[in-house]
Design a protein around this motif. Structure first.
Motif, PDB file in Angstrom:
ATOM      1  N   GLN A  83       1.246  -0.493   6.045  1.00 55.76           N
ATOM      2  CA  GLN A  83       2.630  -0.156   5.728  1.00 55.76           C
ATOM      3  C   GLN A  83       2.819   0.024   4.220  1.00 55.76           C
ATOM      4  O   GLN A  83       3.612   0.871   3.780  1.00 55.76           O
ATOM      5  CB  GLN A  83       3.569  -1.263   6.237  1.00 55.76           C
ATOM      6  N   GLU A  84       2.104  -0.767   3.430  1.00 51.16           N
ATOM      7  CA  GLU A  84       2.220  -0.661   1.972  1.00 51.16           C
ATOM      8  C   GLU A  84       1.666   0.666   1.472  1.00 51.16           C
ATOM      9  O   GLU A  84       2.241   1.291   0.574  1.00 51.16           O
ATOM     10  CB  GLU A  84       1.486  -1.831   1.313  1.00 51.16           C
ATOM     11  N   VAL A  85       0.535   1.097   2.046  1.00 46.80           N
ATOM     12  CA  VAL A  85      -0.037   2.388   1.669  1.00 46.80           C
ATOM     13  C   VAL A  85       0.932   3.509   2.042  1.00 46.80           C
ATOM     14  O   VAL A  85       1.159   4.444   1.263  1.00 46.80           O
ATOM     15  CB  VAL A  85      -1.403   2.609   2.341  1.00 46.80           C
ATOM     16  N   SER A  86       1.508   3.410   3.248  1.00 47.31           N
ATOM     17  CA  SER A  86       2.465   4.429   3.700  1.00 47.31           C
ATOM     18  C   SER A  86       3.639   4.533   2.736  1.00 47.31           C
ATOM     19  O   SER A  86       4.051   5.634   2.357  1.00 47.31           O
ATOM     20  CB  SER A  86       2.982   4.090   5.104  1.00 47.31           C
ATOM     21  N   THR A  98      -4.794 -16.588 -17.672  1.00 49.71           N
ATOM     22  CA  THR A  98      -4.696 -15.145 -17.889  1.00 49.71           C
ATOM     23  C   THR A  98      -3.661 -14.543 -16.946  1.00 49.71           C
ATOM     24  O   THR A  98      -3.253 -15.171 -15.969  1.00 49.71           O
ATOM     25  CB  THR A  98      -6.053 -14.448 -17.657  1.00 49.71           C
ATOM     26  N   ALA A  99      -3.251 -13.329 -17.248  1.00 49.41           N
ATOM     27  CA  ALA A  99      -2.379 -12.590 -16.322  1.00 49.41           C
ATOM     28  C   ALA A  99      -3.283 -12.084 -15.207  1.00 49.41           C
ATOM     29  O   ALA A  99      -3.948 -11.061 -15.344  1.00 49.41           O
ATOM     30  CB  ALA A  99      -1.699 -11.441 -17.044  1.00 49.41           C
ATOM     31  N   PHE A 100      -3.329 -12.818 -14.117  1.00 50.13           N
ATOM     32  CA  PHE A 100      -4.279 -12.584 -13.027  1.00 50.13           C
ATOM     33  C   PHE A 100      -3.632 -11.665 -11.993  1.00 50.13           C
ATOM     34  O   PHE A 100      -2.785 -12.088 -11.212  1.00 50.13           O
ATOM     35  CB  PHE A 100      -4.650 -13.929 -12.392  1.00 50.13           C
ATOM     36  N   ILE A 101      -4.028 -10.398 -12.009  1.00 50.58           N
ATOM     37  CA  ILE A 101      -3.351  -9.370 -11.203  1.00 50.58           C
ATOM     38  C   ILE A 101      -4.251  -8.931 -10.056  1.00 50.58           C
ATOM     39  O   ILE A 101      -5.358  -8.431 -10.281  1.00 50.58           O
ATOM     40  CB  ILE A 101      -2.998  -8.145 -12.072  1.00 50.58           C
ATOM     41  N   GLU A 102      -3.785  -9.117  -8.829  1.00 53.03           N
ATOM     42  CA  GLU A 102      -4.571  -8.730  -7.659  1.00 53.03           C
ATOM     43  C   GLU A 102      -4.299  -7.281  -7.278  1.00 53.03           C
ATOM     44  O   GLU A 102      -3.151  -6.857  -7.173  1.00 53.03           O
ATOM     45  CB  GLU A 102      -4.262  -9.646  -6.472  1.00 53.03           C
ATOM     46  N   VAL A 103      -5.381  -6.530  -7.094  1.00 57.92           N
ATOM     47  CA  VAL A 103      -5.281  -5.145  -6.620  1.00 57.92           C
ATOM     48  C   VAL A 103      -6.201  -4.983  -5.404  1.00 57.92           C
ATOM     49  O   VAL A 103      -7.048  -4.097  -5.352  1.00 57.92           O
ATOM     50  CB  VAL A 103      -5.620  -4.116  -7.729  1.00 57.92           C
ATOM     51  N   ASN A 104      -6.024  -5.871  -4.446  1.00 58.69           N
ATOM     52  CA  ASN A 104      -6.780  -5.784  -3.201  1.00 58.69           C
ATOM     53  C   ASN A 104      -6.264  -4.611  -2.364  1.00 58.69           C
ATOM     54  O   ASN A 104      -5.156  -4.119  -2.589  1.00 58.69           O
ATOM     55  CB  ASN A 104      -6.638  -7.084  -2.393  1.00 58.69           C
ATOM     56  N   PRO A 105      -7.069  -4.129  -1.388  1.00 57.51           N
ATOM     57  CA  PRO A 105      -6.593  -3.033  -0.528  1.00 57.51           C
ATOM     58  C   PRO A 105      -5.239  -3.354   0.080  1.00 57.51           C
ATOM     59  O   PRO A 105      -5.009  -4.465   0.561  1.00 57.51           O
ATOM     60  CB  PRO A 105      -7.689  -2.951   0.539  1.00 57.51           C
ATOM     61  N   LEU A 106      -4.349  -2.384   0.049  1.00 56.07           N
ATOM     62  CA  LEU A 106      -3.007  -2.581   0.577  1.00 56.07           C
ATOM     63  C   LEU A 106      -3.000  -2.524   2.101  1.00 56.07           C
ATOM     64  O   LEU A 106      -3.874  -1.913   2.715  1.00 56.07           O
ATOM     65  CB  LEU A 106      -2.069  -1.501   0.030  1.00 56.07           C
ATOM     66  N   LYS A 107      -1.996  -3.147   2.685  1.00 52.15           N
ATOM     67  CA  LYS A 107      -1.816  -3.060   4.130  1.00 52.15           C
ATOM     68  C   LYS A 107      -1.360  -1.648   4.493  1.00 52.15           C
ATOM     69  O   LYS A 107      -0.889  -0.892   3.645  1.00 52.15           O
ATOM     70  CB  LYS A 107      -0.788  -4.085   4.598  1.00 52.15           C
ATOM     71  N   GLN A 109      -6.640   4.277   3.197  1.00 55.61           N
ATOM     72  CA  GLN A 109      -7.213   3.836   1.931  1.00 55.61           C
ATOM     73  C   GLN A 109      -6.452   4.531   0.803  1.00 55.61           C
ATOM     74  O   GLN A 109      -6.469   5.759   0.696  1.00 55.61           O
ATOM     75  CB  GLN A 109      -8.699   4.204   1.863  1.00 55.61           C
ATOM     76  N   LEU A 110      -5.790   3.766  -0.032  1.00 54.33           N
ATOM     77  CA  LEU A 110      -4.924   4.341  -1.061  1.00 54.33           C
ATOM     78  C   LEU A 110      -5.697   5.231  -2.038  1.00 54.33           C
ATOM     79  O   LEU A 110      -5.256   6.338  -2.365  1.00 54.33           O
ATOM     80  CB  LEU A 110      -4.208   3.226  -1.829  1.00 54.33           C
ATOM     81  N   THR A 111      -6.835   4.736  -2.518  1.00 57.41           N
ATOM     82  CA  THR A 111      -7.603   5.505  -3.503  1.00 57.41           C
ATOM     83  C   THR A 111      -8.005   6.859  -2.946  1.00 57.41           C
ATOM     84  O   THR A 111      -7.863   7.897  -3.614  1.00 57.41           O
ATOM     85  CB  THR A 111      -8.845   4.720  -3.941  1.00 57.41           C
ATOM     86  N   GLU A 112      -8.504   6.874  -1.704  1.00 54.77           N
ATOM     87  CA  GLU A 112      -8.916   8.131  -1.079  1.00 54.77           C
ATOM     88  C   GLU A 112      -7.707   9.041  -0.844  1.00 54.77           C
ATOM     89  O   GLU A 112      -7.779  10.259  -1.045  1.00 54.77           O
ATOM     90  CB  GLU A 112      -9.632   7.861   0.243  1.00 54.77           C
TER      91      GLU A 112
END
Length: 339
Positions: A148-151, A137-146, A180-183
């Motif tokens: 710097q990535e969130v920034s 499958t197209a296995f896509i990870e959406v784990n919490p970003l670091k 936290q990106l979602t928040e």
């Protein structure tokens, strides 16, 4: 599969028959699903089914995937709350269900797009089924970003929306939501509404509109204690009590924070990097960064001794010994003795 590459492929119309979205970053999950939905045209022409595996069976999801649409080119099936790839999950598949699922992902219906949503950051990679999902499958990870990535993500969004926000204000936003990106994306909606007044979004605006999360307040409380800033620690604690937070629940969060400090310090001494520690402990990388910073002020022996005292106080609070609200102040006298 890289998240950004998956997004670009979908936007180009290069759809896969089976997607697996794996990770707890809710905003990225929803963003991917929305972009996927956009490729299916207007809502009136959308042939879509949602299956919640906490309420329905896997067979129901596969029945939907095997059907053909009478009025659309593709059918979209979103399967939520997928847990059967996790270790020790109560969501078990029968032998026939597992065989049917393996058969499907190996030979999917090309007229359907099925998306399995796994809202966790870890799966059992030893399972035959997990290996099949990762390969087929197209296995896509959406784990919490670091951090710097969130920034970077928030900065790109701010620029794209042309929000008039100061650098100090955007930094304060990230700190208040613990990176936290979602928040952060949820709070930005408030700031966008404020921006309609024509005024710039300053750090004072962020402090007024964006509340600190409870976890952020507890970290600030713990950090103040570790720095021997007793007055600040007392003020934060009193504010949390005035906000109707139960002392026993607050104490449990303090215990959790100290446990994270000790675990992070131990793993760091064994050569683990921040990202490795976050993955090992299943917490956001930013929390590990803060825990390591706090842990530098004390040695493991001191932290462990105080942790034992925290556990003892937890027992006293839950069994009605003493006044719940005063236990913290008594603990302060011991906490400030930490090096």
């Amino acid at each position: 599969m890289d998240y950004q590459k998956a997004i670009q492929d979908v936007k180009k119309g290069n759809l896969k028959a089976v997607y697996t979205i794996f990770g707890s970053e809710l905003f990225l999950q929803q963003e991917f699903l929305q972009i996927l939905l956009n490729q299916f045209g207007e809502a009136d022409n959308l042939d879509m089914a949602k299956i919640d595996l906490s309420e329905q069976s896997l067979d129901a999801a596969l029945d939907e995937a095997e059907m053909f649409s009478f009025f659309a080119e593709y059918r979209l099936i979103i399967v939520e709350n997928v847990q059967f790839l996790n270790a020790n999950s109560s969501q078990k598949l029968s032998t026939s269900e597992e065989k049917r699922l393996l058969d499907y992902i190996n030979n999917p219906n090309e007229a359907s797009v099925i998306v399995f949503v796994i809202p966790f950051d870890q799966v059992d990679k030893r399972k035959k089924l997990t290996k099949a999902f990762q390969k087929q499958t197209a296995f896509i990870e959406v784990n919490p970003l670091k951090e710097q990535e969130v920034s970077r993500y928030i900065q790109r969004y701010i620029e794209g929306e042309q929000l008039n926000i100061t650098r100090e204000a955007s930094q304060e936003l990230l700190v208040r939501v613990n990176y936290q990106l979602t928040e952060a994306m949820g709070e930005i909606s408030k700031l966008k509404s404020f921006s309609l007044t024509g005024q710039p979004i300053t750090i004072d605006v962020v402090r007024t509109l964006v509340p600190r999360t409870l976890e952020s307040n507890v970290f600030e409380l713990t950090d103040a204690v570790m720095k021997k800033r007793v007055d600040k620690a007392v003020q934060i604690y009193q504010d949390l009590i005035l906000m109707k937070h139960e002392p026993i629940a607050l104490h449990a969060l303090i215990i959790s924070q100290f446990r994270l400090i000790i675990q992070s310090k131990l793993l760091n001494q064994q050569g683990y990097l921040e990202a490795d520690i976050a993955k090992e402990l299943s917490v956001h990388p930013y929390r590990v960064k803060l825990a390591l910073q706090s842990g530098r002020r004390s040695n493991l022996k001191q932290l462990a001794e105080f942790y034992d005292e925290l556990i003892e106080v937890d027992y006293h609070m839950k069994t009605g010994v003493g006044i719940k609200e005063t236990h913290f102040y008594l603990l302060l006298t011991k906490l400030v003795s930490l090096a």
